[in-house]
Write a protein that holds these residues in place. Structure first.
Motif, mmCIF file in Angstrom:
data_model
loop_
_atom_site.group_PDB
_atom_site.id
_atom_site.type_symbol
_atom_site.label_atom_id
_atom_site.label_comp_id
_atom_site.label_asym_id
_atom_site.label_seq_id
_atom_site.Cartn_x
_atom_site.Cartn_y
_atom_site.Cartn_z
ATOM 1 N N GLU A 43 132.076 79.740 24.313
ATOM 2 C CA GLU A 43 131.686 78.975 23.128
ATOM 3 C C GLU A 43 131.244 79.894 21.993
ATOM 4 O O GLU A 43 131.409 79.563 20.823
ATOM 5 C CB GLU A 43 130.560 78.014 23.496
ATOM 6 N N ALA A 44 130.680 81.061 22.332
ATOM 7 C CA ALA A 44 130.172 81.964 21.300
ATOM 8 C C ALA A 44 131.292 82.670 20.532
ATOM 9 O O ALA A 44 131.099 83.053 19.376
ATOM 10 C CB ALA A 44 129.256 83.009 21.928
ATOM 11 N N ARG A 45 132.482 82.839 21.157
ATOM 12 C CA ARG A 45 133.581 83.565 20.515
ATOM 13 C C ARG A 45 134.867 82.741 20.472
ATOM 14 O O ARG A 45 135.944 83.299 20.320
ATOM 15 C CB ARG A 45 133.862 84.870 21.279
ATOM 16 N N GLU A 46 134.770 81.448 20.516
ATOM 17 C CA GLU A 46 135.979 80.626 20.520
ATOM 18 C C GLU A 46 136.713 80.673 19.183
ATOM 19 O O GLU A 46 137.918 80.401 19.111
ATOM 20 C CB GLU A 46 135.624 79.180 20.859
ATOM 21 N N TRP A 47 136.003 81.050 18.103
ATOM 22 C CA TRP A 47 136.649 81.124 16.788
ATOM 23 C C TRP A 47 137.600 82.311 16.669
ATOM 24 O O TRP A 47 138.306 82.442 15.664
ATOM 25 C CB TRP A 47 135.602 81.214 15.679
ATOM 26 N N LEU A 48 137.677 83.188 17.682
ATOM 27 C CA LEU A 48 138.667 84.260 17.657
ATOM 28 C C LEU A 48 140.095 83.722 17.756
ATOM 29 O O LEU A 48 141.043 84.396 17.351
ATOM 30 C CB LEU A 48 138.408 85.243 18.804
ATOM 31 N N GLY A 49 140.251 82.506 18.302
ATOM 32 C CA GLY A 49 141.572 81.908 18.405
ATOM 33 C C GLY A 49 142.080 81.303 17.114
ATOM 34 O O GLY A 49 143.228 80.854 17.063
ATOM 35 N N GLN A 50 141.263 81.274 16.046
ATOM 36 C CA GLN A 50 141.697 80.695 14.778
ATOM 37 C C GLN A 50 142.538 81.662 13.951
ATOM 38 O O GLN A 50 143.123 81.256 12.947
ATOM 39 C CB GLN A 50 140.474 80.261 13.970
ATOM 40 N N VAL A 51 142.570 82.926 14.338
ATOM 41 C CA VAL A 51 143.346 83.922 13.592
ATOM 42 C C VAL A 51 144.455 84.455 14.494
ATOM 43 O O VAL A 51 144.490 84.197 15.700
ATOM 44 C CB VAL A 51 142.448 85.080 13.107
ATOM 45 N N SER A 52 145.358 85.212 13.903
ATOM 46 C CA SER A 52 146.459 85.799 14.663
ATOM 47 C C SER A 52 145.928 86.831 15.652
ATOM 48 O O SER A 52 144.991 87.590 15.358
ATOM 49 C CB SER A 52 147.465 86.445 13.711
ATOM 50 N N ALA A 53 146.526 86.887 16.823
ATOM 51 C CA ALA A 53 146.085 87.830 17.855
ATOM 52 C C ALA A 53 146.576 89.253 17.597
ATOM 53 O O ALA A 53 146.021 90.204 18.167
ATOM 54 C CB ALA A 53 146.570 87.358 19.225
ATOM 55 N N ILE A 54 147.590 89.422 16.737
ATOM 56 C CA ILE A 54 148.149 90.763 16.506
ATOM 57 C C ILE A 54 147.128 91.711 15.862
ATOM 58 O O ILE A 54 146.942 92.838 16.334
ATOM 59 C CB ILE A 54 149.438 90.650 15.662
ATOM 60 N N PRO A 55 146.424 91.305 14.774
ATOM 61 C CA PRO A 55 145.419 92.236 14.218
ATOM 62 C C PRO A 55 144.280 92.543 15.177
ATOM 63 O O PRO A 55 143.737 93.659 15.146
ATOM 64 C CB PRO A 55 144.918 91.494 12.967
ATOM 65 N N LEU A 56 143.917 91.596 16.038
ATOM 66 C CA LEU A 56 142.845 91.849 17.002
ATOM 67 C C LEU A 56 143.281 92.897 18.024
ATOM 68 O O LEU A 56 142.513 93.803 18.373
ATOM 69 C CB LEU A 56 142.459 90.549 17.704
ATOM 70 N N GLN A 57 144.514 92.794 18.503
ATOM 71 C CA GLN A 57 145.026 93.790 19.436
ATOM 72 C C GLN A 57 145.167 95.168 18.779
ATOM 73 O O GLN A 57 144.889 96.199 19.406
ATOM 74 C CB GLN A 57 146.378 93.325 19.987
ATOM 75 N N GLN A 58 145.573 95.181 17.507
ATOM 76 C CA GLN A 58 145.691 96.450 16.791
ATOM 77 C C GLN A 58 144.325 97.087 16.558
ATOM 78 O O GLN A 58 144.201 98.313 16.518
ATOM 79 C CB GLN A 58 146.402 96.241 15.451
ATOM 80 N N SER A 59 143.283 96.273 16.419
ATOM 81 C CA SER A 59 141.941 96.807 16.255
ATOM 82 C C SER A 59 141.506 97.577 17.496
ATOM 83 O O SER A 59 140.934 98.675 17.402
ATOM 84 C CB SER A 59 140.959 95.672 15.960
ATOM 85 N N VAL A 60 141.802 97.034 18.674
ATOM 86 C CA VAL A 60 141.482 97.735 19.918
ATOM 87 C C VAL A 60 142.328 98.996 20.055
ATOM 88 O O VAL A 60 141.836 100.054 20.500
ATOM 89 C CB VAL A 60 141.687 96.797 21.115
#
Length: 398
Positions: A61-78
């Motif tokens: 519930e604390a990080r469910e808003w991560l699904g509102q954006v594209s997953a590609i930039p999140l993976q590139q951040s890691v």
């Protein structure tokens, strides 16, 4: 050869909110991954970090808003965090050349924000660029892209401006040089004094610096966390951006001209960090951009098959006559013209230094520290008259 092409974009108010959400998610994933790496004894793989910082938090519930954006930039951040750690470890072990790289740090909201899209997350159109879960953004094309981009990075700088940075494959256009070589002596008022007699003055930043000084005093009086302070911070950031863009434009144009026109480019290895200890000149030296100019010339010379050479900082370029080679020693910086007591030629201090830099860079004069002596016997040094010792031997034989 890969290169970056950066363009200004103008998102709508709704797209700005979506980009702010994207930047926030990328920043949170980076900070969570960095915190996780610091807690562990061994650096985990990127796939494990993505599972710990993206996949599993999305289900909470604390990080469910991560699904509102594209997953590609999140993976590139890691992935970018893994590259940052790799550069840091290689720098400390000596496998990476150049200056020591600091370990990655946590990102802040007020700093420069970025989000990277790879193929599948963006699409380039005639007047707009489509980004996943953002929409079509209006872009200002200043020049055409030479090839299909492999990735694009959305950037928001501290002044609130938005950019798109494309990574494309470029084939450099190699032009024949006009001059065989050139030596450049860098300075403050006259930024570059060339051995061919050309002098390039530094851009005038005085008006922008006066505004920046005034706005900086006003910013210091604003209450922290207030809206007035945020508006004043944007003013200061915009002035800094204007100064930075003006300097960057000047250095890019000058370095391109120098590399295009000359086959051998010789510069002096300046001790900038030592010069910055001078309180009276530290601000002017740091704002000149000497090292950035050197980096631009070195990169462009490599791409255009030019020979870029750096001579030793201990070479006495200002202490030697460029005409006869006589060394007169150290001279105060206030002395701008010198008359050689050996050949009688009057030299401008900067012109003489640039000529000596070219001679050392090309190889007509040996490096002072490398040879240890300015005199070296060659086959051409043959005396026309017999020596006095030979005359003495002949007299004894008679």
């Amino acid at each position: 050869m890969k290169s970056r092409y950066q363009f200004r974009i103008y998102p709508t108010p709704g797209q700005r909110q979506s980009l702010a959400r994207l930047f926030g998610c990328v920043r949170v994933v980076w900070n969570d991954a960095l915190h996780t790496c610091k807690q562990l004894d061994k650096l985990p793989k990127n796939s494990e970090l993505q599972k710990l910082c993206i996949t599993q938090p999305k289900k909470t519930e604390a990080r469910e808003w991560l699904g509102q954006v594209s997953a590609i930039p999140l993976q590139q951040s890691v992935a970018d965090l893994g590259v940052a750690f790799k550069n840091f470890f290689q720098s400390r072990s000596g496998m990476r050349l150049g200056k020591k790289v600091n370990p990655p740090r946590f990102k802040r909201k007020t700093n420069r924000q970025t989000a990277k899209f790879t193929r599948g997350g963006f699409k380039v159109k005639s007047q707009k660029v489509y980004l996943a879960k953002i929409g079509e953004i209006k872009i200002k094309w200043s020049r055409p892209l030479p090839s299909e981009p492999s990735s694009v990075t959305v950037i928001k700088d501290c002044a609130g401006r938005y950019f798109l940075s494309f990574v494309v494959e470029v084939e450099p256009e190699i032009k024949p040089p006009f001059n065989p070589s050139i030596g450049i002596d860098l300075g403050l008022k006259t930024f570059a004094c060339c051995s061919n007699g050309e002098k390039i003055d530094s851009p005038d930043y005085s008006r922008l610096y006066r505004k920046l000084k005034r706005e900086g005093r006003r910013l210091a009086k604003r209450e922290r966390g207030s809206k007035r302070r945020e508006r004043m911070r944007l003013r200061v950031a915009k002035l800094n951006a204007q100064i930075r863009d003006k300097r960057k434009d000047f250095l890019h144009k000058l370095s391109t001209k120098v590399v295009d026109e000359n086959q051998i480019i010789a510069l002096e290895d300046l001790n900038v960090s030592g010069m910055l200890k001078n309180r009276k000149l530290s601000r002017a030296i740091s704002q000149a951009g000497w090292y950035e100019f050197r980096s631009l010339c070195e990169g462009k010379a490599c791409n255009h098959n030019r020979d870029f050479r750096i001579i030793s900082r201990w070479e006495p370029t200002s202490q030697v006559c460029s005409e006869c080679g006589y060394r007169w020693g150290k001279i105060d910086l206030s002395v701008r013209t010198i008359v050689c007591i050996s050949c009688g030629v009057e030299h401008d201090r900067d012109d003489n230094a640039s000529a000596n830099i070219e001679r050392v860079g090309v190889g007509h004069t040996h490096d002072y520290k490398r040879t240890g002596s300015a005199c070296k016997t060659s086959n051409e040094a043959v005396c026309d008259e017999p020596s006095t010792q030979r005359k003495y031997i002949q007299r004894l034989a008679v």
